[in-house]
Design an enzyme around this catalytic site. Structure first.
Site, PDB file in Angstrom:
ATOM      1  N   ASP A 281       0.769  -1.278   0.010  1.00 19.79           N
ATOM      2  CA  ASP A 281       0.043  -0.043   0.077  1.00 19.79           C
ATOM      3  C   ASP A 281       0.937   1.232   0.030  1.00 19.79           C
ATOM      4  OD1 ASP A 281      -1.667   2.377   0.589  1.00 19.79           O
ATOM      5  OD2 ASP A 281      -3.208   0.982   1.600  1.00 19.79           O
TER       6      ASP A 281
ATOM      7  N   ASP B 171     -16.166 -11.781  -4.255  1.00 20.02           N
ATOM      8  CA  ASP B 171     -17.760 -11.292  -4.047  1.00 20.02           C
ATOM      9  C   ASP B 171     -18.186 -10.153  -4.566  1.00 20.02           C
ATOM     10  OD1 ASP B 171     -19.815 -10.809  -1.748  1.00 20.02           O
ATOM     11  OD2 ASP B 171     -18.652  -9.027  -1.178  1.00 20.02           O
TER      12      ASP B 171
ATOM     13  N   GLU C 190     -22.589  -5.722 -12.132  1.00 18.83           N
ATOM     14  CA  GLU C 190     -23.364  -6.283 -11.149  1.00 18.83           C
ATOM     15  C   GLU C 190     -24.930  -5.559 -11.230  1.00 18.83           C
ATOM     16  OE1 GLU C 190     -21.577  -5.497  -6.960  1.00 18.83           O
ATOM     17  OE2 GLU C 190     -20.048  -6.390  -7.761  1.00 18.83           O
TER      18      GLU C 190
ATOM     19  N   HIS D 185     -21.805  -9.978  -3.972  1.00 18.49           N
ATOM     20  CA  HIS D 185     -21.459  -8.863  -3.277  1.00 18.49           C
ATOM     21  C   HIS D 185     -22.321  -8.613  -1.780  1.00 18.49           C
ATOM     22  CE1 HIS D 185     -20.450  -4.537  -4.099  1.00 18.49           C
ATOM     23  NE2 HIS D 185     -20.520  -4.536  -2.875  1.00 18.49           N
ATOM     24  N   LEU D 186     -21.868  -9.615  -1.096  1.00 18.74           N
ATOM     25  CA  LEU D 186     -22.331  -9.542   0.439  1.00 18.74           C
ATOM     26  C   LEU D 186     -21.418  -9.058   1.445  1.00 18.74           C
ATOM     27  CD1 LEU D 186     -23.566 -13.303   0.576  1.00 18.74           C
ATOM     28  CD2 LEU D 186     -25.002 -11.462   0.088  1.00 18.74           C
ATOM     29  N   GLY D 187     -20.355  -8.285   1.118  1.00 20.41           N
ATOM     30  CA  GLY D 187     -19.399  -7.884   2.335  1.00 20.41           C
ATOM     31  C   GLY D 187     -20.104  -7.365   3.142  1.00 20.41           C
ATOM     32  N   ALA D 188     -21.012  -6.407   2.705  1.00 20.18           N
ATOM     33  CA  ALA D 188     -21.620  -5.457   3.857  1.00 20.18           C
ATOM     34  C   ALA D 188     -22.989  -5.971   4.172  1.00 20.18           C
ATOM     35  CB  ALA D 188     -21.554  -3.967   3.121  1.00 20.18           C
TER      36      ALA D 188
HETATM   37  P1  NAD Z   1      -9.878   2.487   2.715  1.00 17.80           P
HETATM   38  O1  NAD Z   1      -9.945   3.912   1.886  1.00 17.80           O
HETATM   39  O2  NAD Z   1      -9.895   2.340   4.147  1.00 17.80           O
HETATM   40  O3  NAD Z   1      -8.529   1.410   2.086  1.00 17.80           O
HETATM   41  C1  NAD Z   1      -8.274   1.473   0.753  1.00 17.80           C
HETATM   42  C2  NAD Z   1      -6.677   1.239   0.948  1.00 17.80           C
HETATM   43  O4  NAD Z   1      -6.227   1.031  -0.462  1.00 17.80           O
HETATM   44  C3  NAD Z   1      -6.081   2.659   1.364  1.00 17.80           C
HETATM   45  O5  NAD Z   1      -5.059   2.451   2.451  1.00 17.80           O
HETATM   46  C4  NAD Z   1      -5.337   3.199   0.216  1.00 17.80           C
HETATM   47  O6  NAD Z   1      -4.109   3.774   0.463  1.00 17.80           O
HETATM   48  C5  NAD Z   1      -4.894   1.824  -0.733  1.00 17.80           C
HETATM   49  N1  NAD Z   1      -4.862   1.962  -2.076  1.00 17.80           N
HETATM   50  C6  NAD Z   1      -5.216   3.032  -2.852  1.00 17.80           C
HETATM   51  N2  NAD Z   1      -4.760   2.981  -4.082  1.00 17.80           N
HETATM   52  C7  NAD Z   1      -3.823   1.820  -3.860  1.00 17.80           C
HETATM   53  C8  NAD Z   1      -2.937   1.083  -4.891  1.00 17.80           C
HETATM   54  N3  NAD Z   1      -2.961   1.623  -6.259  1.00 17.80           N
HETATM   55  N4  NAD Z   1      -2.224   0.263  -4.445  1.00 17.80           N
HETATM   56  C9  NAD Z   1      -2.363  -0.241  -3.209  1.00 17.80           C
HETATM   57  N5  NAD Z   1      -3.107   0.224  -2.322  1.00 17.80           N
HETATM   58  C10 NAD Z   1      -3.585   1.435  -2.747  1.00 17.80           C
HETATM   59  O7  NAD Z   1     -11.203   1.535   1.999  1.00 17.80           O
HETATM   60  P2  NAD Z   1     -11.834   0.428   3.045  1.00 17.80           P
HETATM   61  O8  NAD Z   1     -12.812   0.894   3.567  1.00 17.80           O
HETATM   62  O9  NAD Z   1     -10.911  -0.514   3.412  1.00 17.80           O
HETATM   63  O10 NAD Z   1     -12.565  -0.420   1.705  1.00 17.80           O
HETATM   64  C11 NAD Z   1     -11.613  -1.205   0.820  1.00 17.80           C
HETATM   65  C12 NAD Z   1     -12.356  -1.433  -0.225  1.00 17.80           C
HETATM   66  O11 NAD Z   1     -13.495  -2.494  -0.269  1.00 17.80           O
HETATM   67  C13 NAD Z   1     -13.027  -0.502  -1.512  1.00 17.80           C
HETATM   68  O12 NAD Z   1     -13.018  -0.815  -2.649  1.00 17.80           O
HETATM   69  C14 NAD Z   1     -14.478  -0.688  -0.933  1.00 17.80           C
HETATM   70  O13 NAD Z   1     -15.474  -0.154  -1.919  1.00 17.80           O
HETATM   71  C15 NAD Z   1     -14.657  -2.022  -0.689  1.00 17.80           C
HETATM   72  N6  NAD Z   1     -15.734  -2.565   0.115  1.00 17.80           N
HETATM   73  C16 NAD Z   1     -16.505  -3.660  -0.360  1.00 17.80           C
HETATM   74  C17 NAD Z   1     -17.368  -4.123   0.528  1.00 17.80           C
HETATM   75  C18 NAD Z   1     -18.226  -5.433  -0.103  1.00 17.80           C
HETATM   76  O14 NAD Z   1     -19.484  -5.403   0.164  1.00 17.80           O
HETATM   77  N7  NAD Z   1     -17.736  -6.286  -0.565  1.00 17.80           N
HETATM   78  C19 NAD Z   1     -17.724  -3.572   1.892  1.00 17.80           C
HETATM   79  C20 NAD Z   1     -16.983  -2.732   2.115  1.00 17.80           C
HETATM   80  C21 NAD Z   1     -15.779  -2.180   1.519  1.00 17.80           C
HETATM   81  C1  MLT Z   2     -19.238  -0.719   0.240  1.00 17.30           C
HETATM   82  O1  MLT Z   2     -18.642  -0.101  -0.634  1.00 17.30           O
HETATM   83  O2  MLT Z   2     -19.670  -0.128   0.999  1.00 17.30           O
HETATM   84  C2  MLT Z   2     -19.844  -1.832  -0.338  1.00 17.30           C
HETATM   85  O3  MLT Z   2     -19.421  -2.479  -1.392  1.00 17.30           O
HETATM   86  C3  MLT Z   2     -20.919  -2.237   0.266  1.00 17.30           C
HETATM   87  C4  MLT Z   2     -22.227  -1.946  -0.522  1.00 17.30           C
HETATM   88  O4  MLT Z   2     -22.437  -1.100  -0.950  1.00 17.30           O
HETATM   89  O5  MLT Z   2     -22.872  -2.822  -0.485  1.00 17.30           O
END
Ligand code: NAD
Ligand code: MLT
Length: 342
Positions: free
Chosen positions: A170, A255, A260, A279-282
């Site tokens: 990161d 996920d 989608e 897409h169940l993460g949240a």
């Molecule tokens: P966050 O902003 O806290 O963390 C993202 C990290 O990625 C940061 O530390 C940033 O420095 C790093 N980053 C950015 N560009 C980068 C690169 N090119 N190479 C390496 N690292 C890089 O975000 P978060 O809350 O931890 O969420 C992370 C991801 O998960 C997001 O894409 C979010 O949308 C996704 N998410 C998905 C679900 C789901 O339902 N599946 C739920 C929550 C979050």
């Molecule tokens: C998010 O980015 O918060 C997740 O993908 C969760 C969602 O929107 O369902």
């Protein structure tokens, strides 16, 4: 006159209740296309999850819009630049679903390591095929975390208790943050070459789209297993299928998808070694309540002239300030990038 908010994706009832105490709330789930454009001029605020695409056209139609709220983290479905140019505050709910997302990623990793979904499917068909589902332990394995932000960090914490070694890539975090998590920082190439499991947790941006494509997958240890519970397309979908089918990649757990709801022709649906969830993460009771309440409080605050805690396009500003400074944001963004490069 009471300000009006339009909700176009489902959010938890607790969040709607917060809004109803202060605003006139209209919930029209699935509203899109011309109907959405026609409706927007009446509203001061719009609240979405990931389904509604808030494009520049949608933003232009919202002539009264002061704020767009995203009940969740990723704002890749919102044209944030277009909102900024029009002085509209974009807020998200960045912390409310972190634990749920990290727990899902961890669950996917364990499920994949022990072939749980495949074994479940087989046994439900009356088959008793123990030899086919021999897995691997997590203990002693290296977990590569690409993106050590909120979710990546919580996954790292959990994996450490399973006695995994954590290697993170990161470019935007400090050594101290990694050190506190017991993680080693490496380059992307080191993470690819040394990890037994790799989980991606970056946002989806121009820089992270296909961050892991055919060339990157080729660098990995044979048998590596991938997890993507961040955003579809950070790992190239066709490249992942090809690498799994060639045997170079041992498996994947996914996920999130480039399109989608998923296209039935999506390559990731083609291999039994790739386990998938929609897409169940949240999707937990806790996360949905948290993000709905957080985004509702943000929208109420901004419409009442107070600062937003989670503005994506400006830190802690009032809607009034945003109207005045928003048009200059693209210039300051470019200046910031130049300074960073220098
Ligand atoms: P966050 O902003 O806290 O963390 C993202 C990290 O990625 C940061 O530390 C940033 O420095 C790093 N980053 C950015 N560009 C980068 C690169 N090119 N190479 C390496 N690292 C890089 O975000 P978060 O809350 O931890 O969420 C992370 C991801 O998960 C997001 O894409 C979010 O949308 C996704 N998410 C998905 C679900 C789901 O339902 N599946 C739920 C929550 C979050
Ligand atoms: C998010 O980015 O918060 C997740 O993908 C969760 C969602 O929107 O369902």
């Amino acid at each position: 006159m009471t300000a009006r908010v339009l909700i176009t994706d489902p959010i938890a009832a607790d969040g709607v209740q917060v809004l109803e105490q202060h605003l006139q709330v209209d919930t029209r789930i699935g509203l899109k296309g011309q109907e959405l454009l026609d409706a927007l001029p009446d509203y001061d605020a719009l609240i979405v999850r990931s389904e509604t695409r808030v494009t520049a056209d949608v933003i232009r139609a919202g002539t009264k819009l002061q704020i767009i709220g995203r009940a969740g983290v990723g704002v890749d479905n919102i044209d944030v630049n277009a909102a900024t140019e029009r002085g509209i505050v974009v807020v998200n709910a960045p912390t409310g679903n972190t634990i749920s997302a990290a727990e899902l990623a961890f669950g996917l990793m364990l499920s994949m390591a022990r072939n749980i979904p495949q074994a479940h499917g087989s046994l439900k068909q009356g088959q008793w095929r123990r030899n086919e589902f021999v897995g691997v332990e997590l203990r002693g394995k290296t977990l590569g975390v690409v993106g050590l932000g909120r979710v990546g960090s919580e996954l790292a914490r959990r994996a450490a208790t399973f006695e995994m070694k954590i290697l993170a890539y990161d470019p935007f975090i400090s050594e101290a943050h990694a050190h506190n998590l017991g993680a080693e920082i490496g380059t992307l190439e080191e993470v690819l070459r040394r990890s037994d499991f790799i989980s991606v947790h970056t946002p989806l941006t121009d820089a992270t789209k296909s961050l892991l494509g055919p060339a990157e997958l080729a660098l990995c240890k044979p048998g590596v297993r991938f997890i993507n519970a961040a955003r579809g397309g950070i790992i190239d979908e066709q490249a992942l299928l090809d690498a799994v089918e060639s045997g170079h990649v041992g498996g994947a757990a996914v996920d999130v998808f480039t399109k989608e709801p998923i296209d039935p022709a999506n390559p990731l649906l083609k291999s039994d070694k790739i386990i998938v969830t929609p897409h169940l993460g949240a999707s937990t009771e806790e996360a949905q309540t948290n993000v709905a309440v957080d985004v509702a409080e943000e929208v109420v605050a901004v419409l009442q002239g107070r600062a937003a805690r989670y503005a994506v396009n400006l830190p802690r500003v009032t809607a009034e300030t945003m109207k005045a400074t928003g048009p200059y944001m693209p210039v300051s963004d470019i200046c910031g990038n130049v300074v960073t490069q220098l």
